[in-house]
Motif scaffolding. Sequence first.
Motif, PDB file in Angstrom:
ATOM      1  N   UNK A 132      45.111   7.800  84.634  1.00  0.00           N
ATOM      2  CA  UNK A 132      43.506   7.527  84.010  1.00  0.00           C
ATOM      3  C   UNK A 132      43.446   8.765  82.682  1.00  0.00           C
ATOM      4  N   UNK A 133      43.814  10.334  82.941  1.00  0.00           N
ATOM      5  CA  UNK A 133      43.179  10.930  81.572  1.00  0.00           C
ATOM      6  C   UNK A 133      44.356  10.017  80.064  1.00  0.00           C
ATOM      7  N   UNK A 134      45.393   9.850  80.461  1.00  0.00           N
ATOM      8  CA  UNK A 134      46.589  10.002  79.240  1.00  0.00           C
ATOM      9  C   UNK A 134      46.343   7.848  78.670  1.00  0.00           C
ATOM     10  N   UNK A 135      46.133   7.279  79.815  1.00  0.00           N
ATOM     11  CA  UNK A 135      45.863   6.205  78.993  1.00  0.00           C
ATOM     12  C   UNK A 135      44.617   5.715  78.691  1.00  0.00           C
ATOM     13  N   UNK A 136      43.415   6.503  78.794  1.00  0.00           N
ATOM     14  CA  UNK A 136      42.214   7.080  78.420  1.00  0.00           C
ATOM     15  C   UNK A 136      41.470   7.127  77.469  1.00  0.00           C
ATOM     16  N   UNK A 137      43.195   8.197  76.744  1.00  0.00           N
ATOM     17  CA  UNK A 137      42.869   8.928  75.513  1.00  0.00           C
ATOM     18  C   UNK A 137      43.575   8.250  75.020  1.00  0.00           C
ATOM     19  N   UNK A 138      45.035   7.237  75.523  1.00  0.00           N
ATOM     20  CA  UNK A 138      45.398   5.963  74.023  1.00  0.00           C
ATOM     21  C   UNK A 138      44.582   4.787  74.005  1.00  0.00           C
ATOM     22  N   UNK A 139      44.108   4.565  74.436  1.00  0.00           N
ATOM     23  CA  UNK A 139      43.518   3.077  74.293  1.00  0.00           C
ATOM     24  C   UNK A 139      41.900   4.101  73.333  1.00  0.00           C
TER      25      UNK A 139
END
Length: 528
Positions: A132-139
């Motif tokens: 959740x956290x890192x993929x959302x950040x990169x998105x």
Amino acid sequence: MAASEASPLLGERGDVNNDPTYTPDEDNTESIAVSHGTFAKNLGALDGFALLISIVIGSGVFSSPGPIDANVPSPGAGLLIWLLGGILAWTGALTMAELGTAFPGEGGIQPYLTYIYGEFWGYMAAWSWIVATMPATLAILSIVFVESIYSSMGVNEPAPPLTHKLLSLLVLVCVTTLNSISTKTSTRLSGFFVAIKLLTILLLIVAGLVVVFVYIGKGKDYGGDDWHNKGWFAPRDTVLPDGSRFDWTKVSTWESLGFYSTALYGALWAYSGWDKANYVAAELRNPSKQLPLSINTAIPTIILCYVAANAVYYVLLPWEVVSTTDAAAVTAVTHFLGKGVAYFATVLICLVIAGSALGNSFVAGRMTVAAANNNWIPRLLGSVGQVGTFKVTKAAEEEDSAEDAMDKGESPINALILNTVLSAVYILLGNMRILLTLNGLAEYAFFFLTVLGAIILRSREPSLARPVRPFILIPIIFALISGFVVIRGAVFAPIQAAILVAIWLAGAIFYYSRLYLLQRKHRNARSD
């Protein structure tokens, strides 16, 4: 010792007293691997200050003003949100420093949660960060990169078309490709991006000061006029991205708290990285003195920069414009100096965003490898320097660990591919403002648990050695504010909260399924 041998939380480490049915939570106080870092202790407080500045300052100060302004009744309230977010980061960083020096080593909050609550919670933190956290950040970073370019051309779409999303995917793939070349390439590029981000913020603040001084001296305003014609704390209608107007005088107190919670997630996104303060401790000569000094100088400096930069947006732009843009810095420069200079500013800001994306992708890959080495997720994702499957052979067992391989320049390509795929899903299905709330909920739910755990440890283990021991009111303030923000934010954004709960449930099912299969494997081995 290889990373895969260092107390995996699912696997052989669970075999206590030759009992294959042993579950880690039965003895969590012994399950945590408290290992010392491998960094040379040759840094001082000034180095720690610089490291924190480089970690925290990123793209958020250029992209979050719009989502924040859209959820507050006045510019003054928006600046207070930036101040509150900084205070929350400050109290959290000091509490993390307490835990980081009490349990020296790497791993972020996962080992702290494991020690305090049991290793299931350490696993869940890792799962939440990876899924959740890192993929959302990169998105978010990929989306802001594209929106900054369009903003410099005067295009601010309330509902960006599919072409914007496709370009965001292209940015994401480029970042992944750069990180896949080698670790050395990533680290060399990050140093360049740090210098760019500091220069960009400085130029932005100078532009705001020029407008203010010219108006004071000559009475001519090159900015947005509203900053000296309207009350900074007077409620005004907010123009939403879809063009509608929102009347704050008709909002109840309970509803206002929901809006403020959403606004605070935007500020907390900009302050992301404060939790990495404990990593600085591994390199300081005298952590008990130099780490608090680094935090207590770096974070106030960052707060000052952020509040000043956002005040500049309100000086350079008409106030109704701020809430409608996801690229405030580019929009402000375009309004102030025109498109020609804005293109130059856009290049600088896009470089800052690219640097943040590169750094977050770099961290995400390493977090995924660490989870694979701990047997939390399939070992395939811990493969380094190659794409696809690998088999553990005798020759492979004699080779360097994944972490050693990364230190020698190889990249965790499988992990990066996973992170890219997950980030792509978020890009295609969400937008920046939805993802900011999802990211904030995911991060601060576990930050709350971690700081609450630090408070619990004060009572449970008062004699525990704590080289850094902030006044007890500091973690209490963080726990109270972050706990309320998470709860009220979840009520105000039920869709994001539901998605996050579904991710956590999937993680719990995955954990206990793997644990059951491993225990069954042990029992079958013993029966044979």
